[in-house]
Design a protein around this motif. Structure first.
Motif, PDB file in Angstrom:
ATOM      1  N   LYS A 583       0.962  -1.270   0.106  1.00  0.00           N
ATOM      2  CA  LYS A 583       0.068   0.031   0.171  1.00  0.00           C
ATOM      3  C   LYS A 583       0.887   1.133   0.129  1.00  0.00           C
ATOM      4  O   LYS A 583       0.609   2.359  -0.624  1.00  0.00           O
ATOM      5  N   TYR A 607      -6.214  -3.085  -1.023  1.00  0.00           N
ATOM      6  CA  TYR A 607      -7.296  -3.139  -0.131  1.00  0.00           C
ATOM      7  C   TYR A 607      -8.142  -4.279   0.122  1.00  0.00           C
ATOM      8  O   TYR A 607      -8.648  -4.577   1.153  1.00  0.00           O
ATOM      9  N   LEU A 610      -6.251  -6.494   2.258  1.00  0.00           N
ATOM     10  CA  LEU A 610      -6.358  -5.921   3.616  1.00  0.00           C
ATOM     11  C   LEU A 610      -7.868  -6.188   4.192  1.00  0.00           C
ATOM     12  O   LEU A 610      -7.948  -5.639   5.219  1.00  0.00           O
ATOM     13  N   LYS A 611      -8.518  -6.685   3.180  1.00  0.00           N
ATOM     14  CA  LYS A 611     -10.149  -6.958   3.576  1.00  0.00           C
ATOM     15  C   LYS A 611     -10.904  -5.775   4.049  1.00  0.00           C
ATOM     16  O   LYS A 611     -11.551  -5.766   5.109  1.00  0.00           O
ATOM     17  N   GLU A 612     -10.467  -4.669   3.240  1.00  0.00           N
ATOM     18  CA  GLU A 612     -11.458  -3.418   3.355  1.00  0.00           C
ATOM     19  C   GLU A 612     -12.007  -3.143   1.813  1.00  0.00           C
ATOM     20  O   GLU A 612     -11.775  -2.484   1.092  1.00  0.00           O
ATOM     21  N   PRO A 613     -13.330  -3.964   1.989  1.00  0.00           N
ATOM     22  CA  PRO A 613     -13.833  -3.965   0.445  1.00  0.00           C
ATOM     23  C   PRO A 613     -14.443  -2.589   0.043  1.00  0.00           C
ATOM     24  O   PRO A 613     -14.492  -2.165  -1.005  1.00  0.00           O
ATOM     25  N   ASN A 614     -14.929  -1.608   1.171  1.00  0.00           N
ATOM     26  CA  ASN A 614     -15.360  -0.258   0.649  1.00  0.00           C
ATOM     27  C   ASN A 614     -14.302   0.445   0.333  1.00  0.00           C
ATOM     28  O   ASN A 614     -14.447   1.291  -0.760  1.00  0.00           O
ATOM     29  N   GLU A 615     -13.021   0.578   0.602  1.00  0.00           N
ATOM     30  CA  GLU A 615     -11.928   1.366   0.406  1.00  0.00           C
ATOM     31  C   GLU A 615     -11.498   0.698  -1.113  1.00  0.00           C
ATOM     32  O   GLU A 615     -11.329   1.505  -1.903  1.00  0.00           O
ATOM     33  N   ALA A 616     -11.717  -0.485  -1.268  1.00  0.00           N
ATOM     34  CA  ALA A 616     -11.234  -1.051  -2.511  1.00  0.00           C
ATOM     35  C   ALA A 616     -12.293  -0.528  -3.627  1.00  0.00           C
ATOM     36  O   ALA A 616     -11.801  -0.370  -4.712  1.00  0.00           O
ATOM     37  N   LYS A 618     -13.920   2.166  -3.561  1.00  0.00           N
ATOM     38  CA  LYS A 618     -13.677   3.588  -3.842  1.00  0.00           C
ATOM     39  C   LYS A 618     -12.519   3.781  -5.128  1.00  0.00           C
ATOM     40  O   LYS A 618     -12.365   4.458  -5.567  1.00  0.00           O
ATOM     41  N   SER A 644     -20.878  -8.286  -2.484  1.00  0.00           N
ATOM     42  CA  SER A 644     -21.318  -7.425  -1.182  1.00  0.00           C
ATOM     43  C   SER A 644     -22.535  -7.897  -0.587  1.00  0.00           C
ATOM     44  O   SER A 644     -22.989  -7.705   0.726  1.00  0.00           O
TER      45      SER A 644
END
Length: 929
Positions: A583, A607, A610-616, A618, A644
């Motif tokens: 990152k 992302y 990093l298991k951050e699907p919302n950031e991914a 975006k 999702s």
């Protein structure tokens, strides 16, 4: 243009068309690849303002690797071509040919200022057919010369009208001249040199001064014996306006390049980095070389860099005689034109100005350039040459003794030049033909050997390409790029050991760090790719990942703005399971280039790791803002939305998948995932259509085959599902879910107990601990009326899954049947075989592995009609087999068994047989080359 008649225009345009019509069948070669094929500024999705922020090749002017060639109006015409025909080369070549015809016609108008009608036409024809122009006309990037020349000549013609009656100043033509100079400069830098030609024209042509007269007037003024004439003052005012506007344009141009000159290597222009007097002697010798190309264009070459022209290292070099002769001839003409005031001297003076002034930017006089000789930069200087030739012919042809001979010679020159031009155009048909023709002229240029190798490499002919790359290293042993090419070709041939040796050789040739001197200024950015290529090679070995990372960091330490190093390092760090550091690498790269859609896409993948699907999501959206047709971002963002589970995101996911299949109509994965979305929305008919399209494109598409069969089984079309399952198992005989579903259909629909038994036995051969397969085989034993075997089977199944209540219930039912019946009769509804529950299963083995992200789910395939039929049959058999029992007893037993059947109708627990694969398997990190 009232003094140019239609016949003359038709003649010139016809000659241009005759000489260059075959250029329409040439492709994009040499510099066209970078300026056209690889230039995103041509795409409609790129904002127009970006054209004015990037250089000619699409690189931001702020970056050090930029060539600093600022030609936004030329790129705008490329964009127009792209809008009309995208990347079909014919339209680009056609427009170039039209521009050359326009330049030739305007040049005819300029010639009329200094030559008679007949000589003007001859000068224009010579210019139209001269072979030196093939690089500017047939090479698409030569359009910069053509466009700049149009406005160059237009600016000069405008200025010639700035003299009014009684020697007054007419300001409108001057203002128009300044505007046209700016436009010419935005097409190519040399356009600004027309100001110098206007100044010479004003002093020596419009005002009729000669150098002796100017010297006398200046001497008298300095001695106080006279004053400056009013006409001369007016001339000074006009010249001051021109010079001030020129200075303003220069200041703006310097601001655009941010006061930085482009970085060239010693291979591009060896004389530029040579010591005194080698540098001066070589640069001076290049002037007669260029003049000779105009006089005798028999041997033309697309690339004159590197060792094409050996350096002149001594005053005793015989080539210095050519330099001396050239300057003597040029000086003689200069003295003649400046000393005398006749028409002939004026013509010679303007011809010399057209030859010399536009050539200054390419002469290495004020700054080094990235080439030794370039034929296309002689486009405007050749105008002066053609005026000189036409003027000389005019002088000779007036003498009766030479009249016929002069016409014969002139006809031969025009004919031979036309044929040479026509033949030369074919050299630009492809990169291979172009560079092979260049090697016939010059075998001492390693770049040409490399370029032939590149042409063969593009055709996947790696063995032949390797021979040319190796020859390049022999011609120029210290050429870093040649060794890199050898390494890359060895890698393509799977000869990794030799590839690593070649990369190490290239690395050893890199300049050493000099304390106190900025390293980045002494090396071409593309040469730093040796670190990237070497790291990419060795990181295939899992034990050398740290070594590869060290190479990336070394490249970054040399050039902190080396974007590609951050990108490649980010990819490596993901492979090393270090997403946080990856990152950081991508964020650093984004600081250098925030308008790169690929970078935002790669950051989205990080992302996901990093298991951050919302950031991914975006970052996927940011990539699509910059490039709405970014295929990977379209696809993977749609999958992310789909996974999702949010219903509100499904329409956008569908829209993106539709855009994806529009860009990739032959990729079955797009249609498959549209089918999955339709299944999510209960649109069974639409889902069927998409699945069939996916299978049509990829007959062995495992996930599409199974899910289509599953769709049929859930919509009461089990018999249509059976041939789909047969096809699936033909390609993938070990597909457990397919075998379970097939066995269920055979059991419930076809009543083929033996076929179902084979399916479940096949499952247990592959996976003896598979609970579903084992349990369903137990049901088969029950259907075969072998209660004892069914009991043993259920006991074994319960041992595999002791917490599964439904297995215990089924075992109790079998035991009740054994204890209460004197004969074997089925009490399990056959339709209750544990099958795949849910609506979807894991997608497997799809390109980009993108479908594997779907959760494995199992569905229960029940058929209410078959259940009711089984119940009725069960009651009938019981009545027949227990006549000795009373009616009350029979009713009590039947009541208990009906209750057992109701319990069996409960939904059985989901058995997740597979987990989601890691996103990195389906989300391919795109490397930016």
């Amino acid at each position: 243009m009232a003094d140019i008649n239609l016949k003359e225009i038709t003649l010139i345009v016809g000659v241009v068309a005759a000489c260059y019509w075959n250029s329409l069948f040439c492709g994009f070669v040499f510099d066209d690849v970078s300026a056209i094929l690889d230039n995103k500024d041509l795409h409609p999705s790129t904002p127009l303002k970006t054209l004015f922020q990037n250089d000619f090749w699409g690189t931001p002017m702020s970056e050090e690797r930029s060539h600093k060639s600022y030609r936004p109006l030329t790129v705008l015409t490329f964009r127009l071509n792209y809008l009309l025909s995208e990347l079909k080369p014919m339209s680009y070549h056609l427009l170039n040919m039209i521009f050359h015809a326009v330049v030739s016609v305007i040049f005819l108008k300029v010639c009329r200022l200094f030559l008679d009608n007949k000589s003007s036409v001859i000068a224009s024809l010579l210019f139209a057919v001269h072979p030196i122009h093939t690089e500017a006309v047939t090479g698409v990037v030569g359009r910069a010369e053509l466009l700049s020349s149009i406005f160059f000549l237009a600016a000069f013609l405008s200025y010639t009208r700035s003299k009014g009656p009684d020697n007054s100043i007419v300001w409108t033509p001057i203002a128009l001249t300044v505007f046209l100079v700016a436009v010419a400069t935005l097409c190519k830098e040399q356009g600004i040199t027309v100001v110098g030609i206007c100044c010479v024209y004003e002093v020596f042509i419009a005002q009729g001064y000669t150098l002796p007269l100017l010297c006398t007037t200046a001497g008298q003024f300095l001695r106080g014996k006279g004053s400056i004439p009013f006409s001369m003052l007016q001339t000074l005012v006009k010249l001051i306006v021109l010079m001030f506007s020129t200075l303003l344009l220069v200041v703006i141009r310097v601001q655009v390049i941010q006061s930085q000159l482009p970085v060239f290597t010693r291979f591009d222009n060896p004389a530029a980095v040579s010591p005194t007097p080698t540098r001066q002697l070589t640069f001076n010798y290049l002037l007669p070389v260029n003049a000779w190309l105009l006089l005798n264009p028999s041997e033309l070459c697309c690339d004159w860099t590197m060792g094409t022209i050996p350096l002149i290292e001594s005053l005793l070099d015989i080539r210095n005689l050519a330099t001396f002769t050239f300057f003597c001839f040029l000086g003689t003409l200069g003295v003649f034109s400046l000393r005398y005031s006749g028409d002939s001297s004026k013509t010679v003076l303007m011809a010399l100005c057209l030859m010399a002034l536009p050539f200054i930017p390419a002469s290495n006089l004020f700054f080094p350039v990235g080439f030794v000789v370039a034929e296309r930069v002689l486009y405007v200087p050749s105008m002066g040459f053609c005026i000189l030739v036409a003027h000389g012919w005019q002088k000779i042809s007036t003498k009766s003794v030479f009249k016929k001979l002069s016409w014969i010679c002139l006809s031969m020159v025009i004919l031979t030049h036309s044929l040479k031009t026509f033949h030369r155009n074919w050299d630009w048909e492809s990169e291979y033909t172009l560079f092979m023709s260049a090697l016939k002229v010059n075998k001492n240029n390693a770049k040409l050997w490399n370029n032939v190798g590149h042409a063969l490499e593009n055709e996947k002919n790696f063995e032949r390409a390797l021979k040319y790359f190796l020859q390049a290293t022999h011609v120029q042993p210290d050429d870093i790029g040649a060794h890199m090419n050898v390494g890359r070709t060895y890698k393509n041939l799977n000869r990794t050991k030799e590839a690593e040796e070649s990369y190490m050789m290239a690395k050893s040739l890199m300049p050493q760090i000099i304390p106190g001197k900025k390293y980045a200024a002494r090396i071409a950015p593309n040469h730093l790719n040796v670190y990237i290529n070497l790291a990419n090679l060795i990181r295939a070995n899992e034990s050398r990942l740290e070594e590869a990372d060290q190479l990336y960091r070394q490249a970054i330490s040399m050039r902190p703005d080396f974007k590609q190093a951050y990108i490649s390092r980010g990819e490596l760090l993901l492979k090393m399971n270090k997403p946080l550091k990856a990152k950081e690498a991508y964020l650093k790269a984004l600081e250098l280039d925030r308008n790169n859609a690929d970078l935002w896409y790669n950051l989205a993948i990080v992302y996901i790791e990093l298991k951050e699907p919302n950031e991914a999501l975006k970052n996927f959206n940011r990539a699509l803002e910059l490039n709405p047709k970014h295929k990977l971002a379209l696809f993977n963002s749609a999958i992310l939305m789909q996974e999702s589970g949010e219903v509100k995101l499904r329409p956008e996911a569908r829209k993106r998948l539709l855009s994806y299949i529009n860009e990739e109509p032959l990729d079955a994965n797009g249609y498959f995932n549209l089918g999955m979305l339709a299944m999510d929305d209960k649109k069974d008919n639409e889902a069927e259509v998409w699945m069939k399209k996916a299978i049509k494109l990829q007959a062995d598409f495992r996930s599409a085959l199974f899910n289509l069969a599953l769709l049929y089984s859930q919509t009461s079309k089990e018999l249509k599902a059976l041939p789909i399952l047969e096809e699936l198992l033909r390609y993938y005989p070990d597909h457990i879910k397919g075998l379970i579903l097939k066995g269920d259909i055979l059991m419930n629909q076809k009543k083929d107990i033996l076929g179902a038994k084979k399916c479940f036995e096949r499952i247990l051969e592959m996976d003896p601990s598979n609970v579903q397969g084992k349990h369903n085989l137990c049901v088969v034993y029950f259907e075969e009326k072998d209660l004892l075997k069914a009991e043993r089977c259920l006991l074994e199944t319960l041992a595999l899954a002791p917490h599964e209540e439904y297995i215990q219930r089924h075992l109790n039912i079998v035991r009740d049947k054994i204890s209460s019946s004197s004969f074997i009769q089925p009490i399990f509804p056959t339709s209750k075989i544990s099958s795949v529950e849910g609506q979807k299963i894991p997608t497997e083995s799809v390109k980009e592995s993108r479908g594997e992200s779907r959760q494995t789910q199992i569905v229960k395939t029940s058929d209410n009609k078959s259940q009711s039929k089984s119940n009725k049959q069960l009651g009938k058999d019981r009545d027949e087999e227990t006549p000795h029992k009373t009616t009350k007893d029979i009713k009590e037993i039947e009541k208990k068994r009906v209750a057992a059947l109701k319990r069996l109708e409960e939904i059985e627990r989901i058995l997740n047989a597979a987990c989601s694969e890691r996103w990195r398997r389906w989300a391919h990190i795109r490397s930016i080359q």
